[in-house]
Design an enzyme around this catalytic site. Sequence first.
Site, short mmCIF file in Angstrom:
data_model
loop_
_atom_site.label_atom_id
_atom_site.label_comp_id
_atom_site.label_asym_id
_atom_site.label_seq_id
_atom_site.Cartn_x
_atom_site.Cartn_y
_atom_site.Cartn_z
N VAL A 134 0.31 -4.69 -8.00
CA VAL A 134 1.36 -3.83 -8.53
C VAL A 134 0.87 -3.10 -9.78
O VAL A 134 0.48 -3.72 -10.76
CB VAL A 134 2.63 -4.63 -8.89
CG1 VAL A 134 3.71 -3.70 -9.42
CG2 VAL A 134 3.14 -5.40 -7.69
N GLY A 136 -1.78 -1.35 -10.65
CA GLY A 136 -3.18 -1.39 -11.08
C GLY A 136 -3.45 -2.27 -12.27
O GLY A 136 -3.19 -3.47 -12.24
N ILE A 138 -2.08 -2.36 -15.14
CA ILE A 138 -0.98 -2.69 -16.06
C ILE A 138 -0.57 -4.15 -15.88
O ILE A 138 -0.18 -4.55 -14.80
CB ILE A 138 0.25 -1.79 -15.82
CG1 ILE A 138 -0.15 -0.32 -15.81
CG2 ILE A 138 1.31 -2.06 -16.87
CD1 ILE A 138 0.98 0.62 -15.43
N GLY A 189 -8.06 14.51 -5.25
CA GLY A 189 -8.31 13.11 -4.90
C GLY A 189 -7.19 12.17 -5.30
O GLY A 189 -7.33 10.95 -5.19
N GLU A 192 -4.16 10.84 -0.56
CA GLU A 192 -5.04 10.62 0.59
C GLU A 192 -4.78 11.69 1.65
O GLU A 192 -3.76 12.39 1.61
CB GLU A 192 -4.81 9.22 1.16
CG GLU A 192 -5.23 8.15 0.16
CD GLU A 192 -5.02 6.75 0.70
OE1 GLU A 192 -5.38 6.50 1.85
OE2 GLU A 192 -4.49 5.92 -0.04
N ASP A 203 4.55 2.60 -0.22
CA ASP A 203 3.75 1.91 -1.22
C ASP A 203 4.64 1.38 -2.36
O ASP A 203 4.55 0.23 -2.75
CB ASP A 203 2.69 2.89 -1.76
CG ASP A 203 1.91 2.32 -2.93
OD1 ASP A 203 0.90 1.63 -2.68
OD2 ASP A 203 2.31 2.55 -4.09
N LYS A 207 5.77 -2.62 -3.68
CA LYS A 207 5.70 -3.07 -5.07
C LYS A 207 7.08 -3.51 -5.57
O LYS A 207 7.20 -4.50 -6.30
CB LYS A 207 5.13 -1.96 -5.95
CG LYS A 207 3.66 -1.68 -5.64
CD LYS A 207 3.19 -0.35 -6.20
CE LYS A 207 1.72 -0.11 -5.92
NZ LYS A 207 1.30 1.28 -6.25
N GLY A 306 -6.91 3.21 -9.01
CA GLY A 306 -8.30 3.51 -9.36
C GLY A 306 -9.15 2.26 -9.31
O GLY A 306 -8.65 1.15 -9.53
#
Lengths: 430, 430
Positions: A134, A136, A138, A189, A192, A203, A207, A306
């Site tokens: 969840v 990244g 953070i 980028g 997707e 997505d 989460k 990332g």
Amino acid sequence: MMRTRPLKVALLGCGVVGSEVARIMTTHADDLAARIGAPVELAGVAVRRPDRVREGIDPALVTTDATALVKRGDIDVVVEVIGGIEPARTLIITAFEHGASVVSANKALLAQDGAALHAAAEEQDKDLYYEAAVAGAIPLIRPLRESLAGDKVNRVLGIVNGTTNFILDKMDSTGAGYQEALDEATALGYAEADPTADVEGFDAAAKAAILAGIAFHTRVRLDDVYREGMTEVTAADFASAKEMGCTIKLLAICERAADGESVTARVHPAMIPLTHPLASVRGAYNAVFVESDASGQLMFYGPGAGGAPTASAVLGDLVAVCRNRLSGTTGPGESAYAALRVSPMGEVVTRYHISLDVADKPGVLAQVATVFAEHGVSIDTVRQQGKDGEASLVVVTHRASDAALNGTVEALRKLDTVRGVASIMRVEGE
Amino acid sequence: MMRTRPLKVALLGCGVVGSEVARIMTTHADDLAARIGAPVELAGVAVRRPDRVREGIDPALVTTDATALVKRGDIDVVVEVIGGIEPARTLIITAFEHGASVVSANKALLAQDGAALHAAAEEQDKDLYYEAAVAGAIPLIRPLRESLAGDKVNRVLGIVNGTTNFILDKMDSTGAGYQEALDEATALGYAEADPTADVEGFDAAAKAAILAGIAFHTRVRLDDVYREGMTEVTAADFASAKEMGCTIKLLAICERAADGESVTARVHPAMIPLTHPLASVRGAYNAVFVESDASGQLMFYGPGAGGAPTASAVLGDLVAVCRNRLSGTTGPGESAYAALRVSPMGEVVTRYHISLDVADKPGVLAQVATVFAEHGVSIDTVRQQGKDGEASLVVVTHRASDAALNGTVEALRKLDTVRGVASIMRVEGE
């Protein structure tokens, strides 16, 4: 006091995240060893394409047989960064059965099968950590699960998908339409080739399910999460939002009902006031607001995706799980003791911004207002604008249930004087 | 699986924070028990004024003999919310010696004697947790110590004192002077009768020492922290800041030097760009920015003080420490293995905003520019303003060391044409 026998880590997947995990394990080996109390060693890397050159990874460690790797029996921690449901699910359960603890970044799997995975971990007395699933880098799962363990969380409200935030931010700042902003996100980028999982909110919904479960100490399944994507948001919606002093964000919202006995989880675009801290979250950043009884309002902000940021979260978990193994214990497992009811979307109470195309003649406002009143939806403000025989009516409501709002809209559509419902958007963050 | 014998908690101090801790322990007893795996029981409350009525606390638990309470031998966790150095220090060490773990909210003590307290905890194999010592309810110590354990933190930049942020925010938004804003803060209860600890930066410096130590895995003593208060900040400084697209905040800044071999910690007012997330932190809120190799920029935001928020942090620690006791382990202790040098302020590199009162005649700018050049301080922008024979010169530098800047200013003061140095302020957050 440093133990010399290294802890052995098996890495499942060596893509954007996995390669960063491997890189940091190598470059920061001394720091990791000092923080854990023992060295950690990459004992195997399962990949689909073994011939691909992977800088810094000993080719002898690379295998295509992930199952054999997790069955080796000498693996302390399996790091799963494959994503998707299978084979990740089976590999994780097999890992537990063969003595390993698991660190995963797999939101889809955790949202769908979290309960079963936690049960498998508990049965084997092993750890299952997934901070990276969840938002990244953070820190969110650990603060919710541990820092706020003595508090009562009432609401989690966040931007948990960077792709959609990039698109909405672009629409807001440039006046671009959805497709144009998506094209730019793809070119840069941030989106997707198939953006469905992001723009349709799948997505974010995964989460939301994970966050709601942890925040409220109850089980929230992916199916329990109401989901609405952001592909229908228009430049006109942004113009309306601006007139209200708002912007539009795709929000994941997990709330405890006022009676404390039920919770809701939902993902949809919403207007939020420009003064709300979430309104100024730009680009592909994520941010999550948490409201609790004692702590009040907290916000956590950072890069939500990332390779390197996600690897940072994975490695934080890896250190914790390794420390637990050294001290022969496990961290907090699933906490679902509260066993709260998850209410359907119809019971969610919020405010709404509704744009109607109506006939430009006397009495229309009275008709429309009557419909709202009949459905128990109280109107906060109405704005009328006439244009060439047509008129638009923008209604902002007070708080009302989703069911009441839907009933209102259905009845409005039946009025002769209402030509169409141009848009309906929730208003949050007040 | 619930153990029935309760864990016993001794509360030292029952003021604003302590009474909230006691209240939540009572009202949320079932949740705490479920999250810990055993009930927790308030076994004693040490206070200075035993006759004061304390709602919800059994008078039989109240004692003035804190030493006897921590020596009882049956206490699992001592919660220290007295504050100050003594008797808190001796009580905590006595608690460890008599078998208890400790949760503390005492920033002054942790900053001054953290190493000794950690050593005492480790010697007795007990936990010392202190999330509440820095930034109230905001989870910060746990994320730095655990979530980022696999990352390399390079900078911690934060607003960690609510009183001074309230005052500076007021000066910024209303144009008020320092004294006027302080008076309002005092009237509203945001500043204490003697505001020295806040406005002179002592409170923030203690937090900076704690944060730097944890972030960089090294020991940073309170004396290592450079400290400058915010009592000299003027309305004119805010006007200058606005012209630069900045505001002024009292910042705690902990940085790793570019070579990675040394760190610095400092507290002082600084200009930061309005576009920086810290610029929009309003009122008495706190926020801390953390920059790491892999995770990039993270921000943590919330109420930095107050009874309930601080109690939330204390109780989060209490749950963790109780869980550790049940599983017979301890959490992460002091991590100072990196043993980095703490550089003096002279080595800190940043940008500066300098206002000079100068004679309004030709050649002054050339003279001033020469002095900067001679000290190796490169000028970014200069703005000249003439007024009645006098003129002002506002210089913003590129990055330079504090020592070089000080040498520059000393030389400028010796110039006949420089009537005075009106203000020097660092520029951060870029």
